[in-house]
Design an enzyme around this catalytic site. Structure first.
Site, PDB file in Angstrom:
ATOM      1  N   ASN A  18       0.874  -1.170   0.000  1.00 16.02           N
ATOM      2  CA  ASN A  18       0.000   0.000   0.000  1.00 16.02           C
ATOM      3  C   ASN A  18       0.913   1.222   0.000  1.00 16.02           C
ATOM      4  OD1 ASN A  18      -1.760   2.075   0.522  1.00 16.02           O
ATOM      5  ND2 ASN A  18      -2.371   1.369   2.563  1.00 16.02           N
ATOM      6  N   LYS A  29       0.219   4.253  -0.190  1.00 16.27           N
ATOM      7  CA  LYS A  29      -0.364   5.443   0.456  1.00 16.27           C
ATOM      8  C   LYS A  29      -0.093   6.683  -0.410  1.00 16.27           C
ATOM      9  CE  LYS A  29      -0.121   3.102   4.869  1.00 16.27           C
ATOM     10  NZ  LYS A  29       0.005   3.166   6.329  1.00 16.27           N
ATOM     11  N   HIS A  59      -9.449   1.127   5.119  1.00 16.06           N
ATOM     12  CA  HIS A  59      -8.186   1.420   5.817  1.00 16.06           C
ATOM     13  C   HIS A  59      -8.441   2.391   6.968  1.00 16.06           C
ATOM     14  CE1 HIS A  59      -4.072   2.502   6.685  1.00 16.06           C
ATOM     15  NE2 HIS A  59      -3.707   1.443   5.996  1.00 16.06           N
ATOM     16  N   GLU A  96      -6.793   4.775   8.046  1.00 16.45           N
ATOM     17  CA  GLU A  96      -6.518   6.183   7.724  1.00 16.45           C
ATOM     18  C   GLU A  96      -7.717   6.834   7.034  1.00 16.45           C
ATOM     19  OE1 GLU A  96      -2.811   5.455   5.674  1.00 16.45           O
ATOM     20  OE2 GLU A  96      -1.909   4.850   7.569  1.00 16.45           O
ATOM     21  N   GLU A 133      -5.135  -4.892  10.610  1.00 14.45           N
ATOM     22  CA  GLU A 133      -4.115  -3.877  10.838  1.00 14.45           C
ATOM     23  C   GLU A 133      -4.396  -3.161  12.158  1.00 14.45           C
ATOM     24  OE1 GLU A 133      -2.268  -2.690   6.752  1.00 14.45           O
ATOM     25  OE2 GLU A 133      -3.811  -1.263   7.282  1.00 14.45           O
ATOM     26  N   GLY A 163       2.847   2.191  10.935  1.00 13.29           N
ATOM     27  CA  GLY A 163       3.844   3.254  10.788  1.00 13.29           C
ATOM     28  C   GLY A 163       4.536   3.629  12.078  1.00 13.29           C
ATOM     29  N   SER A 170       3.764  -2.143  10.466  1.00 14.42           N
ATOM     30  CA  SER A 170       5.204  -2.253  10.686  1.00 14.42           C
ATOM     31  C   SER A 170       5.751  -3.641  10.353  1.00 14.42           C
ATOM     32  CB  SER A 170       5.560  -1.860  12.129  1.00 14.42           C
ATOM     33  OG  SER A 170       5.184  -0.512  12.366  1.00 14.42           O
TER      34      SER A 170
HETATM   35  P1  13P Z   1       3.229   0.322   7.708  1.00 17.67           P
HETATM   36  O1  13P Z   1       3.709  -0.970   7.065  1.00 17.67           O
HETATM   37  O2  13P Z   1       3.954   1.526   7.191  1.00 17.67           O
HETATM   38  O3  13P Z   1       3.158   0.216   9.184  1.00 17.67           O
HETATM   39  O4  13P Z   1       1.703   0.514   7.181  1.00 17.67           O
HETATM   40  C1  13P Z   1       0.824  -0.535   7.280  1.00 17.67           C
HETATM   41  C2  13P Z   1      -0.415  -0.173   6.531  1.00 17.67           C
HETATM   42  O5  13P Z   1      -1.159   0.680   6.946  1.00 17.67           O
HETATM   43  C3  13P Z   1      -0.673  -0.865   5.269  1.00 17.67           C
HETATM   44  O6  13P Z   1      -1.950  -0.598   4.798  1.00 17.67           O
END
Ligand code: 13P
Length: 252
Positions: A9, A11, A96, A98, A168, A174, A214
């Protein structure tokens, strides 16, 4: 057995030129060294059409990171599921954390998006997961169950076969704070059990349940060794070919 998948992803990272370079690099790396799992990259909308021309779709699936909750019309700035599909993409990430948090995507909105994505022949990587407060209060199982019930458990078993689940935990995204393999396995097993209750054991066993948060080459082997972890949804570590390939190679 559920299909093993490592999905990236991106982002809101990489301009068009940088994204093309990344896709080319990954395509070359996986042509030289065939992966032992399904690989998917989910990119910003603007990269999709170009990346679709670059990658070998037999090896790398392509996905969007979102789609609109409306089919078409006067919705300035939105991108429909049909438009996503027309680029050559096969997947879309929905739910997601976010998008739930920063763009106020509710279970009802996500349900609309799920319907439209399926109607347009897209597979969905549907994200679920609890916040740190919810984990501390031991509410993680109730949270993921409600997220599934709110947006995907109305689907028929036939439709549900197009859903990949990504667990997740928000506190692990992150932050460098990965769930331990045991913590992840415990909730993955729970997620599979509620899918089995709803759709039967056969559908549950075929559902890919990915871990995200992560995840990197150093912890992927331990996570992926667990029976209910079928791969990963990778953010930061999907932005460099070597890092992402290191996670893909965890299936070797
Ligand atoms: P990270 O791997 O940067 O922690 O992000 C995970 C994520 O949100 C994937 O959709």
């Amino acid at each position: 057995m559920a299909k093993k998948i490592v999905a990236g992803n991106w982002k809101m990272n990489k301009n068009l030129q940088e994204g093309i370079e990344l896709a080319k690099g990954l395509n070359e790396a996986l042509a030289a060294d065939k992966p032992n799992c399904g690989v998917v990259i989910c990119t910003p909308f603007i990269h999709l059409a170009k990346v679709s021309e670059i990658i070998n779709h037999d090896v790398i699936g392509l996905g969007a990171e979102n789609c609109a909750d409306k089919a078409s019309g006067a919705y300035t700035g939105e991108v429909s599921a049909e438009m996503v599909k027309s680029t050559g993409a096969e997947y879309v990430i929905l739910g997601h954390s976010e998008r739930r948090e920063y763009y106020n995507e509710t279970p009802e909105i996500l349900k609309e998006k799920v319907e439209l994505a399926l109607a347009n022949g897209l597979k969905i990587i549907f994200c679920i997961g609890e916040s740190l407060e919810q984990r501390k209060a031991n509410e993680q199982n109730a949270v993921v169950k409600a997220e599934l019930e709110g947006s995907v458990f109305h689907l028929s078993a036939e439709q549900f076969k197009n859903i990949v689940i990504a667990y997740e935990p928000i506190w692990a995204i992150g932050t460098g704070m990965t769930a331990t393999a045991d913590q992840a396995e415990e909730i993955h097993a729970y997620i599979r059990s509620i899918i089995a209750e709803k759709y039967g054991q056969a559908v549950a066993d075929e559902t890919s349940i990915l871990y995200g948060g992560s995840c990197k080459a150093s912890n992927a082997p331990e996570l992926f060794a667990k029976p209910d972890i079928d791969g990963g949804l990778i953010g930061g570590a999907s932005l460099k070919v070597a890092d992402f390939k290191g996670i893909i190679d965890a299936w070797k």
